[in-house]
Design an enzyme around this catalytic site. Structure first.
Site, PDB file in Angstrom:
ATOM      1  N   LYS A 195     129.600 -62.228 -11.699  1.00  0.00           N
ATOM      2  CA  LYS A 195     128.757 -62.818 -12.745  1.00  0.00           C
ATOM      3  C   LYS A 195     129.503 -63.187 -14.013  1.00  0.00           C
ATOM      4  O   LYS A 195     130.348 -62.434 -14.479  1.00  0.00           O
ATOM      5  CB  LYS A 195     127.669 -61.808 -13.116  1.00  0.00           C
ATOM      6  CG  LYS A 195     126.618 -61.662 -12.056  1.00  0.00           C
ATOM      7  CD  LYS A 195     125.328 -61.172 -12.692  1.00  0.00           C
ATOM      8  CE  LYS A 195     125.003 -59.794 -12.245  1.00  0.00           C
ATOM      9  NZ  LYS A 195     124.461 -58.886 -13.169  1.00  0.00           N
TER      10      LYS A 195
ATOM     11  N   GLY B 249     135.693 -49.738 -15.695  1.00  0.00           N
ATOM     12  CA  GLY B 249     135.027 -50.048 -16.963  1.00  0.00           C
ATOM     13  C   GLY B 249     135.972 -49.952 -18.147  1.00  0.00           C
ATOM     14  O   GLY B 249     135.897 -50.761 -19.082  1.00  0.00           O
TER      15      GLY B 249
ATOM     16  N   GLY C  18     138.545 -52.733 -10.779  1.00  0.00           N
ATOM     17  CA  GLY C  18     138.479 -52.124  -9.451  1.00  0.00           C
ATOM     18  C   GLY C  18     138.570 -53.090  -8.290  1.00  0.00           C
ATOM     19  O   GLY C  18     139.293 -52.838  -7.318  1.00  0.00           O
TER      20      GLY C  18
ATOM     21  N   ARG D 177     143.900 -39.738  -6.992  1.00  0.00           N
ATOM     22  CA  ARG D 177     143.786 -39.377  -8.413  1.00  0.00           C
ATOM     23  C   ARG D 177     144.358 -37.983  -8.700  1.00  0.00           C
ATOM     24  O   ARG D 177     144.851 -37.736  -9.792  1.00  0.00           O
ATOM     25  CB  ARG D 177     142.327 -39.431  -8.851  1.00  0.00           C
ATOM     26  CG  ARG D 177     141.867 -40.859  -9.001  1.00  0.00           C
ATOM     27  CD  ARG D 177     140.481 -40.926  -9.571  1.00  0.00           C
ATOM     28  NE  ARG D 177     140.176 -42.285  -9.929  1.00  0.00           N
ATOM     29  CZ  ARG D 177     138.953 -42.766 -10.066  1.00  0.00           C
ATOM     30  NH1 ARG D 177     137.917 -41.987  -9.881  1.00  0.00           N
ATOM     31  NH2 ARG D 177     138.760 -44.012 -10.399  1.00  0.00           N
TER      32      ARG D 177
HETATM   33  P1  AMP Z   1     133.360 -58.190 -10.218  1.00  0.00           P
HETATM   34  O1  AMP Z   1     132.976 -56.756 -10.109  1.00  0.00           O
HETATM   35  O2  AMP Z   1     132.609 -58.925 -11.276  1.00  0.00           O
HETATM   36  O3  AMP Z   1     134.850 -58.404 -10.294  1.00  0.00           O
HETATM   37  O4  AMP Z   1     132.845 -58.872  -8.901  1.00  0.00           O
HETATM   38  C1  AMP Z   1     133.367 -58.603  -7.658  1.00  0.00           C
HETATM   39  C2  AMP Z   1     132.420 -59.165  -6.654  1.00  0.00           C
HETATM   40  O5  AMP Z   1     132.354 -60.562  -6.784  1.00  0.00           O
HETATM   41  C3  AMP Z   1     132.835 -58.888  -5.248  1.00  0.00           C
HETATM   42  O6  AMP Z   1     131.925 -57.991  -4.685  1.00  0.00           O
HETATM   43  C4  AMP Z   1     132.757 -60.251  -4.576  1.00  0.00           C
HETATM   44  O7  AMP Z   1     132.094 -60.222  -3.340  1.00  0.00           O
HETATM   45  C5  AMP Z   1     131.952 -61.066  -5.548  1.00  0.00           C
HETATM   46  N1  AMP Z   1     132.222 -62.510  -5.391  1.00  0.00           N
HETATM   47  C6  AMP Z   1     133.390 -63.149  -5.479  1.00  0.00           C
HETATM   48  N2  AMP Z   1     133.231 -64.468  -5.191  1.00  0.00           N
HETATM   49  C7  AMP Z   1     131.942 -64.670  -4.925  1.00  0.00           C
HETATM   50  C8  AMP Z   1     131.171 -65.800  -4.542  1.00  0.00           C
HETATM   51  N3  AMP Z   1     131.721 -66.998  -4.401  1.00  0.00           N
HETATM   52  N4  AMP Z   1     129.854 -65.619  -4.321  1.00  0.00           N
HETATM   53  C9  AMP Z   1     129.298 -64.400  -4.452  1.00  0.00           C
HETATM   54  N5  AMP Z   1     129.965 -63.301  -4.811  1.00  0.00           N
HETATM   55  C10 AMP Z   1     131.284 -63.410  -5.041  1.00  0.00           C
END
Ligand code: AMP
Length: 390
Positions: free
Chosen positions: A199, A372, A349, A34
């Site tokens: 999620k 974010g 990220g 950065r």
């Molecule tokens: P996000 O910050 O919402 O992009 O989520 C990223 C996270 O989603 C990472 O830490 C991954 O380990 C998790 N992730 C991706 N696929 C799965 C899955 N099938 N089950 C549980 N966690 C997942």
């Protein structure tokens, strides 16, 4: 978009809001990416014979004990080495010492002031965009340049506050981010969105904003299982976002040909990197099984759907990419995009970290690192740091 190139900087005191929020442990900088990224804007000001006043936050300041570990001093030293010029560090965020130092500055000199969030210790002045603080910082300079994309979704005194009281523009870093992301306002078609990550709840805004613009939305990662549940499949112990099953049902009904879900899954009995996995079609998942990555048939399906895309935006990994065996699909698709030169923006990220790991980050069209800020941009929200300069 008003950028630094639109401003007359010569002989002026230019306040630059940088993002020097780098990982530091025991006073040692662990990653200076950065700081390096801020150099073009700083160098441009040097070349234009300006006086340069740098501001940045570092970490969070909630109590006295947060101060020392978030001291910006090590940044001044590293910046000095990188730009090959003296950087005067003022261990204050306001007051006579700071004002005198700025009053006696010569052209091309650089001052870095202490962490803007030191002002959060009493009354969260920086993070609540305290009017008096924004006005005070603005009074120290003639021109304001915002080059900290990572905080552009926040109204803080050091970005929105200063911009309210000074002629302002974006630095080169923000210009690059916004130029790439602005393509989404009016994308070329076919326009495909890839969504993964954990999620559904975190991505509702992104889905709602992009579903009308996109030709296809490919859903992988943990969030795919709530969609599969909504379709009536057994998903075993896979990640489920119960509160949002209904949202998924509505989306699937409304956009039946647009939303593409996995057809097979890499599955195991536990959330671990050690247990061997197997691949199953989505109608074969058993009650004690957990889906941790998309399977090879889904990989193929996703590739077919992006093959002719004129623009792809991808947020969130397709599997638990922290585990060697469940990062495969994400890596394969990233490589496919690079090999086939598919114009792709990686936003957020985790997918950028996966691209770095796959050694393709610098080969994609744009990797947006705002975290974010990027997500809120993708949600179509108005971002205070942008609005203040507009
Ligand atoms: P996000 O910050 O919402 O992009 O989520 C990223 C996270 O989603 C990472 O830490 C991954 O380990 C998790 N992730 C991706 N696929 C799965 C899955 N099938 N089950 C549980 N966690 C997942």
């Amino acid at each position: 978009m008003k950028t630094i190139k639109d401003m007359d900087l010569t002989n002026k005191k230019v306040i630059i809001r940088c993002d020097f929020n780098v990982p530091i442990k025991d006073g040692i900088i662990k990653d200076d990416t950065r700081i390096k990224a801020a150099l073009p804007t700083i160098q441009y000001c040097i070349d234009k014979n300006a006086k340069i006043i740098l501001l940045s936050h570092l970490g969070r300041i909630k109590e006295q004990s947060d101060l020392e570990k978030n001291n910006l001093k090590p940044i001044a030293k590293r910046l000095e080495e990188l730009i090959n010029k003296k950087v005067k560090f003022i261990d204050k965020t306001r007051g006579k010492e700071l004002e005198n130092a700025i009053d006696t500055m010569k052209n091309q000199e650089i001052i870095l002031i202490q962490n803007t969030r030191y002002e959060d210790l009493e009354g969260k002045k920086e993070s609540s965009n305290d009017e008096e603080l924004g006005k005070y910082w603005a009074s120290l300079g003639d021109i304001f340049i915002n080059d900290a994309f990572g905080t552009i979704h926040r109204a803080h005194a050091s970005n929105v506050g200063i911009a309210t009281y000074l002629p302002s523009a974006f630095g080169f870093l923000i210009e690059k981010e916004l130029t790439a992301l602005n393509i989404l306002e009016n994308p070329d078609h076919p326009f495909v969105v890839i969504l993964g990550g954990a999620k559904v709840a975190d991505k509702i805004g992104v889905i709602e904003n992009l579903v009308t613009k996109a030709d296809k939305i490919l859903i992988g990662g943990g969030m795919a299982f709530t969609f599969l549940k909504a379709e009536g499949y057994e998903i075993g112990t896979s990640l489920l976002d119960k509160e949002n099953i209904e949202f998924c049902t509505t989306m699937l009904k409304k956009y039946p040909n647009k939303i593409i879900l996995p057809v097979d899954i890499a599955i195991a009995n536990e959330y671990s990197n050690n247990e061997p996995y197997r691949t199953k079609d989505i109608n074969e998942i058993e009650y004690n099984e957990m889906g941790l990555d998309i399977g090879p048939k889904t990989e193929k399906l996703f590739k077919e759907n992006i093959k002719d895309a004129k623009l792809v935006i991808w947020n969130g990994p397709l599997g638990v990419y922290e585990f060697e065996q469940y990062k495969q699909a994400t890596h394969h698709l990233l490589n496919y995009i690079v090999e086939n030169k598919i114009k792709t923006i990686l936003g957020g990220g985790d997918i950028v970290a996966a691209a770095t790991d796959a050694k393709v980050k610098d080969k994609v069209y744009h990797a947006s690192t705002g975290g974010g800020a990027t997500l809120e941009y993708l949600e179509g929200k108005k971002l205070p740091g942008i609005e203040a300069i507009k």
